[in-house]
Design an enzyme around this catalytic site. Structure first.
Site, PDB file in Angstrom:
ATOM      1  N   ASP A 730       0.569  -1.237   0.135  1.00 46.56           N
ATOM      2  CA  ASP A 730       0.058   0.272  -0.047  1.00 46.56           C
ATOM      3  C   ASP A 730       0.966   1.378  -0.110  1.00 46.56           C
ATOM      4  O   ASP A 730       1.810   0.987  -0.063  1.00 46.56           O
ATOM      5  CB  ASP A 730      -0.699   0.188   1.326  1.00 46.56           C
ATOM      6  CG  ASP A 730      -2.077   0.530   1.318  1.00 46.56           C
ATOM      7  OD1 ASP A 730      -2.491   1.339  -0.009  1.00 46.56           O
ATOM      8  OD2 ASP A 730      -3.152   0.614   1.805  1.00 46.56           O
ATOM      9  N   TRP A 731       0.660   2.404  -0.543  1.00 46.81           N
ATOM     10  CA  TRP A 731       1.407   3.564  -0.916  1.00 46.81           C
ATOM     11  C   TRP A 731       2.490   3.773   0.626  1.00 46.81           C
ATOM     12  O   TRP A 731       1.386   3.941   1.387  1.00 46.81           O
ATOM     13  CB  TRP A 731       0.738   4.671  -1.315  1.00 46.81           C
ATOM     14  CG  TRP A 731       0.636   4.656  -2.131  1.00 46.81           C
ATOM     15  CD1 TRP A 731       0.434   5.950  -3.148  1.00 46.81           C
ATOM     16  CD2 TRP A 731      -0.313   3.308  -3.446  1.00 46.81           C
ATOM     17  NE1 TRP A 731       0.322   5.528  -4.401  1.00 46.81           N
ATOM     18  CE2 TRP A 731      -0.220   4.466  -4.635  1.00 46.81           C
ATOM     19  CE3 TRP A 731      -0.357   1.742  -3.387  1.00 46.81           C
ATOM     20  CZ2 TRP A 731       0.441   3.232  -5.635  1.00 46.81           C
ATOM     21  CZ3 TRP A 731      -0.315   1.029  -4.624  1.00 46.81           C
ATOM     22  CH2 TRP A 731       0.049   2.215  -5.228  1.00 46.81           C
TER      23      TRP A 731
END
Length: 811
Positions: A730-731
């Site tokens: 995820d970012w």
């Protein structure tokens, strides 16, 4: 020196501004719009109907509630922030359908709403509800004198970094909403309630405060851009409701088994273990359920009868004759639940084993629905050795039964459709321990004990903890260094058969290998379509010179998040509530075609985390409390998207069940619960749909962040499940040092776990550089090996080789 494990991003630092529209094209494929409208309608759940619905053709309707205008079409955050080309609220949708909405009342609401615009908030502070227009008794009475019935709309929203709360205006009704209902039900003879929500909320007041004064209740979910028209289709009878709950609605929040273990900023103990949702209620507290899992009404009735169910070897075939016994056409979902012996492990009383939805049946029409159940799929995971087979999927000895019903409660009341006996406990698959809790953090879980009255009470047992020698496990699996087989190779050489992926990777320099393990540092990369979430693959000039193309990722799952208009789809819960993988796959197929048109190569979708607790803010993106529904619906999304030659990215792997402090929170959960509940949907997707990419989650799992979790990504996903695709974070991610290999920090720690790509690639939010941890570790004794970098590069290049940008470039 500051401990790197205490640094990193906060939830607020992940804030993303809404994308600015640069492309003014509002065109939407009419077929996509029709499918979105149908899915929104088929996912809505009719909870009550005492004859008020469908509306008569000449009905005069008084519409109450400001949400009729300020409609919640989707939840908040990256999963809902789409530049929709249009959206239909309920007022306009009813008018479009020809319903005689009271214009005077509607104009009053329109004027008040325009004069009292809600504060939209900022990232993580969005409003969960809107203030209601105060109602004068004379206004309500006047409207009642002009109309035949009232439709009241109540709305809620939550989202990324924004959990629901046990407060009025979130999980609970507000005083103004309660007063509105009291005023309306006190004057109107017939009242219909529409719930525009993304996840379940407290509904006890339906019985406690209003009894039968509310004649019909439609749980509409958040239906995307076609919301208003989809609800109008249902209210008018143009579509007969056929949605079914994918969650249990309890009588009160404290009834949920997670109530005492949700919301802590640092640690959530999954003490309920496998007894999530209906598995808990049906086993321990069936009387505390207001609307059971799988429940939903229509405008007609159906009779279910057995049509020759059989058990042959390791396969059961459940044949159910479904007959429409009412006066309206409609669809019905057949649900098959397994009842297993309690055995040594303890079991939920019922577990969903199969489901299937009929086509539209005319009054009096019948059809036989045949559903097959692989008996091995009814196995349980023994993480304790109670059956004598520790770390194995086992089918315990004893009598098993398959029950058919319209919902889990109904199925439990019916006699079994098929039975079979397992003479002695059978090992379905022997595995090795993985993902078990840390011995330094022990906890207890619930299990059933007979109460002496034919039911079960909650008992407790210690959760087995890890006995794995992690350093030995990892060291035994380290790959060899690839031997160079050529120089100056390109990806086109691989495509043409002149070289293998491995030969190309062996020819790459360490700097080129590092470029493949991260995105292009920032969101909205200039290498991709404007407004993109990030770009991976050809992130450097050197890689692009080798023909390795950049690949564009975009947020999902409710739409394509770019600096352009794109369709806004029904929320994930709405799609799952259709119980219709075929419809969802058709919608996803049309959506995948839109991805191609808009320049999206990877859609960060579907959201697959289990609805462990009704307060999770991202439940609207996710699908169900049940892993089978989650897996089958998500697989339909993946198949549909990928049929267009673009990629889906199921997320968040795994146990991301809370937004509060999501990037630091530790999900402490047993190995059994992980395998049977929280990983099971992902396992189904990998087996049935072969997603090209998968995204890890922010949270820790038993003390280890998912983006560093070797057991999660290598042992389970890749080795047990055979996954060969690309895994991304995820970012951004949390900085940390491998506890067993101190020469590995951050990106090196991640690559050892086979989490291939850091997205969007920068060392922190908004940064346009890395932190040097990967190549720095490569140069250190005991650090990351060249073979590991090469292994990750192979994963990435296999993906790029099949990606749309590369295919288009070499076509």
């Amino acid at each position: 020196m500051t401990d790197p494990g205490t640094l990193g991003l906060t939830p607020d630092s992940l804030a993303q501004a809404s994308t600015t529209v640069l492309d003014g094209d509002r065109h939407v494929d009419p077929a996509l719009a029709r499918l979105a409208r149908r899915a929104a309608a088929d996912g809505a759940v009719l909870l009550r109907n005492d004859g008020a619905l469908p509306l008569s053709a000449d009905a005069r309707v008084a519409l109450f509630g400001r949400v009729q205008i300020d409609y919640f079409t989707v939840g908040y955050g990256s999963g809902g922030d789409v530049n929709a080309p249009y959206s239909w609220n309920l007022l306009d949708g009813l008018r479009d359908a020809g319903v005689r909405v009271d214009d005077e009342l509607a104009a009053t609401y329109a004027d008040w709403s325009a004069a009292h615009r809600p504060d939209p908030g900022e990232w993580g502070t969005w409003p969960r509800s809107f203030d209601e227009m105060p109602l004068d008794d004379a206004l309500v009475s006047s409207a009642a004198g002009r109309t035949d019935l009232a439709v009241v709309v109540i709305g809620r929203a939550a989202g990324e970094s924004r959990d629901n709360t046990l407060e009025q205006g979130s999980f609970l009704l507000t005083d103004d909403e309660r007063r509105m209902l009291e005023q309306v039900t006190g004057v109107f003879d017939r009242v219909v309630l529409v719930l525009d929500i993304g996840s379940t909320m407290d509904l006890a007041w339906l019985e406690e405060d209003f009894g039968r004064r509310i004649d019909a209740v439609l749980l509409a979910w958040q239906g995307g851009m076609e919301s208003g028209r989809a609800v109008a289709d249902l209210l008018t009878g143009a579509v007969s409701p056929s949605g079914r709950l994918t969650d249990s609605v309890a009588l009160s929040y404290p009834d949920h088994p997670t109530a005492g273990n949700f919301g802590h900023p640092d640690v959530n103990v999954y003490a309920e273990d496998v007894y999530v949702g209906y598995r808990f209620f049906q086993t321990f507290a069936p009387e505390r359920v207001q609307f059971p899992f799988g429940f939903g009404l229509g405008y007609t009735g159906f009779d279910l009868s057995d049509d020759g169910s059989t058990v042959d070897g390791d396969t059961a075939t459940v044949a159910t004759r479904v007959t429409n016994t009412g006066a309206h056409s409609g669809r019905h979902t057949v649900q098959v639940y397994a009842a297993r012996p309690q055995g040594a492990l303890g079991q939920p009383v019922l577990t969903l084993a199969a489901f299937g939805k009929t086509a539209e049946l005319a009054p009096g029409e019948s059809v036989t629905v045949r559903l097959t159940v692989d008996l091995a799929e009814l196995a349980s995971y023994d993480d304790s050795g109670a059956t004598g087979h520790r770390h194995a999927w086992v089918l315990e000895a004893g009598d098993h039964a398959l029950h058919v019903g319209a919902d889990v409660r109904d199925a439990g009341w019916r006699p079994p459709a098929a039975t079979f006996t397992v003479p002695e406990t059978r090992v379905v698959r022997q595995l090795a321990q993985a993902l078990a809790p840390d011995p330094a953090q022990p906890f207890v879980r619930i299990r059933p004990t007979a109460d002496g009255a034919g039911g079960f009470r909650v008992d407790r047992e210690e959760v087995p903890t890890s006995t794995v020698d992690r350093p030995d496990r990892i060291a035994a699996g380290l790959p060899a260094t690839l031997t160079p087989g050529g120089t100056g190779l390109t990806l086109a050489d691989v495509a043409a058969g002149r070289a293998t992926v491995e030969q190309l990777v062996a020819d790459l320099s360490p700097a080129e290998l590092e470029g493949l393990t991260r995105g292009d540092y920032v969101m909205d990369s200039p290498l991709g379509a404007p407004g993109n979430a990030g770009v991976l693959g050809g992130t450097t000039e050197a890689l692009r010179a080798r023909g390795i193309t950049p690949v564009t990722t975009t947020d999902g799952p409710s739409g394509i998040r770019l600096s352009a208009y794109a369709s806004l789809l029904p929320c994930g819960t709405a799609l799952a509530a259709t119980w219709d993988p075929e419809l969802v796959e058709a919608l996803a197929t049309a959506h995948g075609a839109e991805m191609v048109a808009k320049g999206s190569d990877i859609l960060l979708s579907p959201g697959m985390n289990i609805h462990r607790d009704p307060l999770c803010g991202r439940n609207f993106e996710y699908l169900s409390e049940d892993p089978l529904v989650t897996g089958r619906i998500a697989a339909a999304v993946v198949r549909g998207i990928q049929s267009n030659g673009v990629a889906a990215c199921p997320k968040h792997f795994a146990a991301n069940n809370q937004e509060e402090n999501r990037n630091r929170n530790d999900s402490r959960v047993s190995e059994r619960a992980l395998r049977e509940i929280y990983l099971r949907g992902f396992q189904i997707v990998v087996a049935e749909a072969r997603p090209q990419t998968i995204m890890t989650s922010y949270n820790k799992i038993n003390g280890v962040w998912a983006h560093y979790h070797h057991d999660l990504v290598t042992t389970v996903l890749r080795e047990e499940w055979g996954y060969t695709g690309l895994v991304m974070t995820d970012w951004w991610m949390q900085p940390a040092t491998d506890p067993d290999f101190p020469a590995l920090t951050n990106d090196a720690y991640r690559v050892r776990a086979q989490v291939d790509v850091l997205m969007p690639g920068g060392a922190g939010f908004g940064t346009d550089h890395g932190d040097g941890s990967l190549l720095g570790s490569l140069e250190r004794p005991g650090g990351i090996t060249l073979g590991e970098l090469q292994r990750t590069a192979v994963n990435v290049l296999r993906f790029v080789l099949g990606s749309r940008p590369f295919r288009d470039g070499v076509a």
